[in-house]
Motif scaffolding. Structure first.
Motif: not given
Ligand code: GDP
Ligand code: ZN
Length: 319
Positions: A135, A164, A192-194
């Motif tokens: 997005d 997501t 990844k977590s999201t």
């Molecule tokens: P991780 O460190 O890989 O587990 O990342 P997180 O899941 O904690 O996400 C990191 C940030 O990216 C968070 O602020 C999420 O809300 C954001 N995020 C995750 N997926 C998406 C997405 O598809 N689009 C957008 N715009 N933000 C996302």
């Protein structure tokens, strides 16, 4: 003494959570020396390992001792970020790996995907490359994504994009994970977590937002952990990757793990060709003919330069 079997689903360094066939989780440890084929490993037991264990006879006996690790069907190792002469087992006995990247937040570093593929290639583990945060991409980033999609699809990997927020691609990804054991990896902050929570909301993987001064989300996972998927199959979540180094390899190891180079390299004039500037190099010809992608070739050159620098310093002391 009763022998039990199970799969390691979590490791914290000294304790291992072993899941039995009846789905009980037993905390186990190792005693003395387990037979290891590779002494350079920082962790002798990986998430995904099938183990034999015995219950401890004293103290009420709710803890186990691992006695034996079954031979691994495959495994993924990375160079330890702290000790460069040691390797760290990320996961074993997997059907596929899922690499999550994004074109922005954080920007995709050129060559990062190629570095990851060096780890899965020794066992030809299938890799799904997911471009998340779709997005957010600008038109330019969408074009770049299309180029990378074509490149990695051409060499036999599965590439898709997800968001997501809009949920684009999530159903497809869920289908690809069904009934498989998948190792999930990505740089910190890629989502990844999201993404995993979107696929399996009950897991509730931690996604801590902005907590350090750099503004980047602070990563909370530090150990690999296996989770069952309610639709069948399981995932092994691995800690966020900061960077990947391969200075424990030799040039030829790198060359052999660039899958589309390997076959063509039979045609190089010299059997020990490093594909840099040797006469009669079939790889250079294939790059010029557009048969091998130039970006992949650039990644290869930068990796072997790193390996060579390291080997030089090791031979000439100092480090
Ligand atoms: P991780 O460190 O890989 O587990 O990342 P997180 O899941 O904690 O996400 C990191 C940030 O990216 C968070 O602020 C999420 O809300 C954001 N995020 C995750 N997926 C998406 C997405 O598809 N689009 C957008 N715009 N933000 C996302
Ligand atoms: Zn060559």
């Amino acid at each position: 003494m009763k022998h039990l079997k199970g799969i390691v689903v979590k490791s914290t360094g000294s304790w291992y959570h072993v899941k039995t066939h009846e789905s009980a989780i037993i905390e186990c440890r190792t005693v003395g020396k387990l037979k290891l084929d590779d002494k350079k490993l920082t962790n002798p037991i990986a998430v995904g390992d099938e183990v034999d264990f015995e219950m401890e006879s004293d103290e009420g006996g709710n803890k186990g001792i691992i006695k034996h690790i079954s031979p691994r069907r495959n495994y993924v190792v990375r160079q330890s970020p702290r000790k460069k002469h040691q390797l760290h087992l990320l996961a074993s006995n997997i059907d596929q790996a899922l690499l999550i990247v994004t074109m922005r937040e954080p920007n995709l570093k050129l060559g990062f995907i190629d570095r990851f593929l060096i780890m899965t290639e020794p066992y030809s583990i299938p890799v799904i490359i997911v471009f998340n945060k779709f997005d957010l991409y600008s038109d330019d980033e969408i074009s770049q994504y299309s180029i990378l999609n074509e490149l990695y699809t051409k060499i036999g990997h599965r590439v898709l994009h997800t968001s997501t927020l809009t949920l684009e691609g999530i159903d497809l990804l869920s289908k690809l994970l069904k009934d498989k054991t998948t190792m999930v990896a990505g740089q910190s902050g890629v989502g990844k977590s999201t993404l995993v929570n979107c696929i399996e909301p009950d897991l509730n993987l931690k996604t801590e937002e902005i907590s350090d001064f750099s503004g980047k989300g602070q990563h909370t996972t530090t150990f690999a952990q296996m989770y069952d998927l309610s639709g069948g199959g399981s995932i092994i979540d691995t800690p966020g990757i900061k960077s990947l180094s391969f200075t424990h390899l030799e040039i030829m190891d790198v060359a052999h793990n660039f899958r589309e180079f390997f076959k063509i390299s039979e045609k190089c004039r010299f059997s020990n060709c490093t594909h840099r500037n040797e006469p009669g190099c079939a790889i250079i010809k294939a790059v010029n003919d557009g048969e091998i992608n130039y970006l992949r070739y650039q990644s290869y050159l930068s990796l072997i330069a790193e390996v060579e620098d390291q080997n030089y310093w090791e031979r000439h002391g100092d480090v």
